[in-house]
Design a protein around this motif. Structure first.
Motif: not given
Lengths: 472, 472
Positions: A96-102, A307-313, A350-353
């Protein structure tokens, strides 16, 4: 290359074709990530020997570049997403984080003010309200109240912006001549970002007081020590104005006692900032929410979703109680830079997926794996767990032979080097009360129980070898 | 949703499947980008009415999220990548830049020090050396010399870090008590980032001296005005220490005279910073390199690859002459935050996939389009080009009727609103010598001659309507 084949700056169909190739490259990377040494084993200057010394005059193909990534770049990468990465704190990538970055890179807007993309500002406020609710933060932190949330790049920027707000607030009251007398408090376990922020802000570095925290309080800041320091400084003509407490320190995940510290801050009119960069993620679980007790006394609060919340840096989330109260928010005034990326997209995805329950499972899983590792360590009498584990970090060390000259510091440093040089796992260390301590931080999304088991076997083998060599 | 279908935090095959979908979504966005109003037409608070007030407890599907992006987010987006975007300065997305962002997000390393991913540090040094060579920068800026390059997020961070370096250098010599006497110089056309940096750094805001630049110098800083200000300040017991010059100011792309300013800086021992955030890109063409003449006198130099150089936001490139000279670079000490993304990947990919010749064509094409627009404006006697065009920005205004009370300021403000509210193009304005000026900035990768032609027709139509209504 024919003229027609040349890559255009932008073209929907060329983007489609090339980006599909990149997706496969990245998916293949994750498929084979365990084949790489976790910690890169290259020597300084390795890359300069592999690349030309000028940019090309004419275009090259994507395939050429991807070949170079594989052959030249990846050997120099330390694989933070490897399941065998147990160093520092985790820095989660997720689907999810990666898709958001894209998506954010695809839109490529620069949302420095509301008008430059209203959705960027509004989604950020909404998602940070969602998160405030999930953390059960006091309503003062909601955008509907007097405060609100904002995404910073890092916790360093978060503490800097609140330090600046606090500094300018007190200087408005006392005048600029008070600047050299302003005092900042935190424990000596506080992240180095605070000292850096003080330096940036032009504060007197000697008045950034890092108060000693030791094993008697499990490395948490003692309210008595703080009170005494404040009294002494006031008596000495100084001006206390800022307190930084930490929930989950970098060294050993110590938790400063927020309720008692908050009272002292209030009494003395200090800005009270709470840094929960790493451990904040755990507090989304009801059974850890008590670590935030006292947060209602704080003026600002920060956790790192990266960090620990699945959201890309990078995605560091900051809430403040005081804001400007305009009709629309211009987030440029809440941060150091002017321009800003559309970072709320990845947090929203991240929150939705995964949903809040998915995030809770993610965190609980790592805490269980750390508890499992702690159990393994405590079953081997050659080792010692040095502070009680609270979240997903285990601090431990190999006990030195009785007559050890350095009390085991060299022994544990050698053990760390020995373990990391295998390339099979990567860990880092800290120093607590003068002792060199090994840190085993669980948190990479791909880490499973079997990775922890194998990691522990490596520690045991290398310890046996080291202790054996001492007896030779 | 069945248990087995649930999206995992990370999984190579799920990432592949979902990311391919996202690629198609983004490619389709670019395919249809001209169908959106360039400037979002939503009202403040629109998104809160469309989204729930809590995060979901359980996972949702990617399709649901993409539907929401389409229906709820995109209407609130101002489309910076639209071919009809002529506002502010460009912020280029490109295929190569996008691929670089994907790769960086895929690896998701946090390269704060060499060891955390040697390739990240080394590629950054190498690519910035490539770029230094392409810009024909003095060798002092190469990593092999005494200095080197570093990627910052934005020009705001770039000027802040060099201001801090300069501040601490002079305070080491004079002692901290000199802080309130330090003086900063720039023209009043300098980007607001400088004032913000001074505030952050704890400098006296009254001593950030923005010297008047006017039409006599085409809004460039006059060396005589600077010399006089410095002399007066020294006589007044103040301590001049920092000069910021600009190549291509935000308002009108004015070029400060670097050789003369550099000499004054040297004589007075000032840190000399050159901000070429926007116009730097043009100087990759031999015919514009002369705009950098005098750069050899500077201590630091900055350009934004994320503006007009096909590198997705954020990527601001800073070179400094002085560095620490360690064996390995730890870039965390060169910037405000600790953590940092692997941003050199996208710049490397831009340089390789387009080549220097491709980048030169990109810039030249936009400059030609701006020259074409300038020609169109000057052929319509109702309009006036207010400063000579140098790069791809045209500053112009509609001439007011003879007896206009506000000298045309309301007229041009109305023209801007009228043009932007069509949704067909988006432009912004500036104020020069008290006059409200329209800015037409060419630079989006998809912009072609036909978009400029259509934009000009819109200006003409709206001008006719506005002038007509004045005569009623």
């Amino acid at each position: 290359m024919e003229e027609n084949d040349a890559l255009r700056a932008m073209d929907a169909e060329q983007l489609r074709e090339h980006a599909h190739k990149m997706v496969d490259f990245i998916a293949d990377y994750y498929k084979t990530i365990q084949n790489f040494p976790v910690l890169s084993q290259v020597q300084p200057g390795y890359l300069g020997k592999l690349l030309p010394d000028s940019a090309p005059e004419y275009p090259e193909s994507l395939q050429n570049v991807l070949d170079d990534v594989k052959e030249k770049i990846l050997p120099g990468v330390t694989h933070w997403q490897s399941p065998n990465y147990f160093a520092y704190f985790p820095s989660n990538s997720s689907i999810a984080g990666f898709l958001g970055e894209m998506l954010s890179a695809g839109l490529n807007i620069v949302g420095f003010s509301w008008i430059t993309s209203p959705a960027a500002t509004e989604l950020e406020s909404i998602v940070l309200d969602w998160l405030a609710k999930a953390f059960q933060l006091p309503e003062d932190f909601y955008s509907s109240g007097k405060g609100g949330g904002v995404i910073q790049g890092t916790a360093s920027e978060a503490v800097l912006v609140v330090l600046l707000a606090a500094r300018d607030k007190i200087l408005r009251r006392l005048g600029r001549s008070a600047l050299p007398k302003l005092v900042i408090y935190a424990s000596d376990q506080t992240h180095s970002a605070l000292r850096k922020a003080c330096q940036i802000a032009g504060l007197n570095p000697e008045l950034c007081k890092l108060l000693k925290a030791d094993s008697a309080t499990n490395y948490a800041l003692s309210p008595e020590v703080l009170s005494e320091a404040i009294s002494n400084d006031i008596a000495g003509g100084l001006v206390p104005f800022f307190l930084c407490a930490t929930v989950g320190t970098t060294s050993s995940t110590a938790i400063d006692p927020l309720p008692a510290l908050g009272k002292i801050a209030k009494t003395n009119n200090l800005w009270f900032h709470v840094d929960a960069a790493y451990a904040g993620s755990a507090c989304i679980c009801p059974e850890y929410r008590h670590c935030f007790d006292g947060i209602e006394e704080s003026d600002s609060f920060n956790m790192n979703a990266h960090k620990w919340f699945l959201t890309n840096f990078d995605c560091s989330v900051l809430w403040v109680k005081a804001s400007q109260g305009n009709m629309v928010i211009d987030y440029k005034d809440w941060q150091i830079p002017l321009g800003r990326r559309f970072r709320s997209l990845k947090l929203w995805m991240v929150l939705r997926l995964y949903g809040l329950e998915g995030l809770r499972s993610h965190v609980r899983n790592h805490i269980e794996l750390a508890a499992y590792f702690e159990e393994l360590v405590s079953q081997d009498t050659r080792f010692k767990v040095v502070v009680p584990r609270t979240f997903s970090l285990v601090c431990f060390r190999l006990l030195p032979p009785l007559n050890s000259e350095d009390h085991g510091n060299k022994l544990n440093s050698d053990l760390l080097d020995s373990v990391n040089s295998t390339g099979n796992i990567f860990i880092t260390h800290t120093v607590l009360s003068g002792e060199y301590i090994l840190r085993f931080a669980v948190g990479a999304p791909l880490t499973e129980r079997r990775h922890v088991t194998t990691a522990w076997q490596i520690f045991q083998e290398k310890a046996t070898a080291l202790l054996g060599s001492l007896q030779d």
